[in-house]
Design an enzyme around this catalytic site. Sequence first.
Site, PDB file in Angstrom:
ATOM      1  CD1 TRP A  20       0.122  -1.095   3.164  1.00 31.43           C
ATOM      2  CD2 TRP A  20       0.469   0.974   3.157  1.00 31.43           C
ATOM      3  NE1 TRP A  20       0.752  -1.008   4.485  1.00 31.43           N
ATOM      4  CE2 TRP A  20       0.943   0.402   4.383  1.00 31.43           C
ATOM      5  CE3 TRP A  20       0.419   2.504   3.022  1.00 31.43           C
ATOM      6  CZ2 TRP A  20       1.744   1.159   5.451  1.00 31.43           C
ATOM      7  CZ3 TRP A  20       1.034   3.162   4.001  1.00 31.43           C
ATOM      8  CH2 TRP A  20       1.905   2.560   5.002  1.00 31.43           C
ATOM      9  CG  ASN A  21       5.018   1.435   1.074  1.00 32.05           C
ATOM     10  OD1 ASN A  21       4.867   0.356   0.644  1.00 32.05           O
ATOM     11  ND2 ASN A  21       6.489   1.779   1.486  1.00 32.05           N
ATOM     12  CE  LYS A  74      -4.121  -9.152  -3.066  1.00 31.08           C
ATOM     13  NZ  LYS A  74      -4.147  -7.696  -2.644  1.00 31.08           N
ATOM     14  CD  GLU A  91       9.386  -3.179   7.467  1.00 32.83           C
ATOM     15  OE1 GLU A  91       8.974  -4.370   7.590  1.00 32.83           O
ATOM     16  OE2 GLU A  91      10.026  -2.736   6.731  1.00 32.83           O
ATOM     17  N   GLY A  94       6.520  -6.445  -0.342  1.00 32.49           N
ATOM     18  CA  GLY A  94       5.592  -6.343   0.669  1.00 32.49           C
ATOM     19  C   GLY A  94       6.557  -6.967   1.844  1.00 32.49           C
ATOM     20  N   GLY A  95       5.745  -7.467   2.841  1.00 34.09           N
ATOM     21  CA  GLY A  95       6.632  -7.950   4.103  1.00 34.09           C
ATOM     22  C   GLY A  95       7.088  -9.451   3.819  1.00 34.09           C
ATOM     23  CD  GLU A 101      13.248  -5.825  -4.486  1.00 31.65           C
ATOM     24  OE1 GLU A 101      13.990  -5.004  -3.579  1.00 31.65           O
ATOM     25  OE2 GLU A 101      14.091  -6.077  -5.584  1.00 31.65           O
ATOM     26  CG  LEU A 102      10.765  -9.437   0.904  1.00 29.91           C
ATOM     27  CD1 LEU A 102      11.370 -10.703   1.469  1.00 29.91           C
ATOM     28  CD2 LEU A 102       9.400  -9.411   0.417  1.00 29.91           C
ATOM     29  CB  CYS A 150      11.084  -0.750   1.859  1.00 26.59           C
ATOM     30  SG  CYS A 150      11.540   0.130   0.447  1.00 26.59           S
TER      31      CYS A 150
HETATM   32  P1  NAD Z   1       1.976  -7.062   2.976  1.00 31.74           P
HETATM   33  O1  NAD Z   1       3.063  -8.150   2.868  1.00 31.74           O
HETATM   34  O2  NAD Z   1       1.036  -7.359   4.231  1.00 31.74           O
HETATM   35  O3  NAD Z   1       1.344  -7.154   1.688  1.00 31.74           O
HETATM   36  C1  NAD Z   1       1.746  -6.826   0.323  1.00 31.74           C
HETATM   37  C2  NAD Z   1       0.476  -7.311  -0.595  1.00 31.74           C
HETATM   38  O4  NAD Z   1       0.594  -8.769  -0.429  1.00 31.74           O
HETATM   39  C3  NAD Z   1      -0.806  -6.996  -0.450  1.00 31.74           C
HETATM   40  O5  NAD Z   1      -1.341  -6.750  -1.682  1.00 31.74           O
HETATM   41  C4  NAD Z   1      -1.455  -8.237   0.287  1.00 31.74           C
HETATM   42  O6  NAD Z   1      -2.952  -8.283  -0.176  1.00 31.74           O
HETATM   43  C5  NAD Z   1      -0.672  -9.146  -0.458  1.00 31.74           C
HETATM   44  N1  NAD Z   1      -0.934 -10.638  -0.054  1.00 31.74           N
HETATM   45  C6  NAD Z   1      -1.080 -10.872   1.490  1.00 31.74           C
HETATM   46  N2  NAD Z   1      -1.182 -12.064   1.638  1.00 31.74           N
HETATM   47  C7  NAD Z   1      -0.942 -12.549   0.163  1.00 31.74           C
HETATM   48  C8  NAD Z   1      -0.844 -14.175  -0.085  1.00 31.74           C
HETATM   49  N3  NAD Z   1      -1.230 -15.095   0.785  1.00 31.74           N
HETATM   50  N4  NAD Z   1      -0.763 -14.387  -1.210  1.00 31.74           N
HETATM   51  C9  NAD Z   1      -0.435 -13.273  -2.195  1.00 31.74           C
HETATM   52  N5  NAD Z   1      -0.574 -12.042  -1.794  1.00 31.74           N
HETATM   53  C10 NAD Z   1      -0.656 -11.715  -0.550  1.00 31.74           C
HETATM   54  O7  NAD Z   1       2.773  -5.834   3.059  1.00 31.74           O
HETATM   55  P2  NAD Z   1       2.248  -4.201   3.299  1.00 31.74           P
HETATM   56  O8  NAD Z   1       1.636  -4.086   4.640  1.00 31.74           O
HETATM   57  O9  NAD Z   1       1.249  -3.908   2.224  1.00 31.74           O
HETATM   58  O10 NAD Z   1       3.529  -3.392   3.063  1.00 31.74           O
HETATM   59  C11 NAD Z   1       4.398  -3.137   3.840  1.00 31.74           C
HETATM   60  C12 NAD Z   1       5.695  -3.942   3.886  1.00 31.74           C
HETATM   61  O11 NAD Z   1       6.291  -3.818   2.294  1.00 31.74           O
HETATM   62  C13 NAD Z   1       6.781  -3.572   4.509  1.00 31.74           C
HETATM   63  O12 NAD Z   1       7.669  -4.923   5.117  1.00 31.74           O
HETATM   64  C14 NAD Z   1       7.782  -2.925   3.579  1.00 31.74           C
HETATM   65  O13 NAD Z   1       9.032  -2.787   4.055  1.00 31.74           O
HETATM   66  C15 NAD Z   1       7.579  -3.343   2.517  1.00 31.74           C
HETATM   67  N6  NAD Z   1       8.013  -2.656   1.305  1.00 31.74           N
HETATM   68  C16 NAD Z   1       9.293  -3.029   0.663  1.00 31.74           C
HETATM   69  C17 NAD Z   1       9.759  -2.520  -0.468  1.00 31.74           C
HETATM   70  C18 NAD Z   1      11.014  -2.731  -1.168  1.00 31.74           C
HETATM   71  O14 NAD Z   1      11.185  -2.262  -2.372  1.00 31.74           O
HETATM   72  N7  NAD Z   1      11.786  -3.541  -0.684  1.00 31.74           N
HETATM   73  C19 NAD Z   1       8.894  -1.243  -1.022  1.00 31.74           C
HETATM   74  C20 NAD Z   1       7.794  -0.783   0.035  1.00 31.74           C
HETATM   75  C21 NAD Z   1       7.401  -1.825   0.802  1.00 31.74           C
END
Ligand code: NAD
Length: 487
Positions: A155-156, A179, A389, A233-234, A255-256, A290
């Site tokens: 979302w960010n 997605k 984090e 994501g995370g 990319e986490l 991130c």
């Molecule tokens: P999240 O992992 O909760 O969700 C990310 C996405 O994954 C969402 O669209 C979510 O609906 C989807 N998702 C959740 N469960 C899933 C599953 N079982 N199968 C497939 N998709 C699924 O992360 P968030 O809270 O949206 O974002 C924050 C995280 O993202 C932080 O850890 C942040 O550091 C990381 N992030 C990393 C970067 C990078 O470039 N390294 C950039 C931005 C954010």
Amino acid sequence: MSSELVSFQAYIDGEWCDAASGRRMVSVNPATEEAWCDFPDCQEEDVDRAVRAAHRAFTEGPWATTTPVERGRILKAIAAALPEHNERLARLEVSDAGKIFTESTGFQKFCADFFMFYGELADKAVGHTFSVPFPGIQSYTHRVPMGVVAAVIPWNNPLWLLSLKLGPALAAGNTIVIKTSELCSAPLLEFMKIVEELVDIPPGVVNFVTGSGEPCGRTLTSHPLVAKIAFTGGPATARRIVANSVDNLAEISLELGGKSPALVFPDADLDNAVASLMAGVFLGSAGQSCVASSRAIVHEDIFDEFLERFTSAASAIRIGDPMSTETQMGPLATEGQRARIQSAVDSAVTAGAELLIGGKAPDAPERGWFFEPTVLLCRDHSLPIVDTELFGPVITVTPFSTEAQAIALANDTKYGLAAGFFTRDLGTAMRLTRAVRAGIQYVNCYRLGAPMARIGGFGDSGKSREGGLDAIYEYTKPANVWINTAV
Ligand code: NAD
């Protein structure tokens, strides 16, 4: 209430549509705590339809025969059109994710640069020719697109994170199903409306599905017709996605998150170090970045002075209405996120961390999921909060005495996304860039980025790289050709 909501639809096979079940989800504005828009809660059948459309477009449609130059033109047209829609898209990021308007408009400009870069890159993928030990035989590699890309976006900064995936995926000739995050779908769907009016992309080439991780994300990332998963994501979600991919054996980029260290040496320009860390962990993103510089490691000779300057600057941050140009820090994205941060800070204090400033929701504004800039003195680097984090405006500060100790503390983490080094000594800086395990390293600066630079980390921060000149190779595979010239 639902009549007041702004309604969005998913985009599948060239058409705007609702989930087949009719189910919808609601997004709440983090600054007002009010539901403001709704969108389809896509289920298995919707995602399956989107992936099949993308697969058809890849194998049967006109997209398969487009040239890289044509695809580059499409991306450059998107880049050229984005600036006039900057405010429109930024307002949606503000309402959906609580981003502050000034930061969001800056990121939209950034997105245009990324699309332009990928447009320019589209015709620059090269293969290799080589000699083989057989007379009359020529052999070479050329790059081919992978097929259907499943992009999962957090979302960010959703538009920028989209550009990092959509740009090289289309440049390389793939089709894509995106997605969106259930916390911030509106800007991406609005982006697609702009693209649809602007350029002629065949149905099925770009698809947007909206909904939760389960079942929408799970169905997408485990779909047998998906060839590549591009996830941001995370780490907990990443592990689920890797498990999902046993069904399709797709290539995966991850990319986490991070808990990035900022090392401040006694010879550092302290004004610059304080300003860089403020931008790294508080200003604009409220730590929801991130690469947030959320783990300061500061030499003991300047420790007290650094803390005094840093806490005084952080205490002066203006928190409030994300739309106001005066605001420097907005709310957290969800109520649950604020509760989690509050609990982590309280536990850290119980465990021995010293709360220097913040540590709670501010008295004003009364509504919205705001949290004060928080500085925790953690002499003990093994406190759990130091390597967790939080994705919020919280920084831990730990002293060090020798360079070797600073390096050991910096590497004392399960993450490895970014690191900042503040020193005016070239030798020190160069040793640190070798010794500290982080995919993005800043010397006397922080939180910079550009399309030609690489993004990615080690360990729980992921296992791939995005951006840069190699981005197009992440979305293609080499095919080896053997030619018998004797017949
Ligand atoms: P999240 O992992 O909760 O969700 C990310 C996405 O994954 C969402 O669209 C979510 O609906 C989807 N998702 C959740 N469960 C899933 C599953 N079982 N199968 C497939 N998709 C699924 O992360 P968030 O809270 O949206 O974002 C924050 C995280 O993202 C932080 O850890 C942040 O550091 C990381 N992030 C990393 C970067 C990078 O470039 N390294 C950039 C931005 C954010």
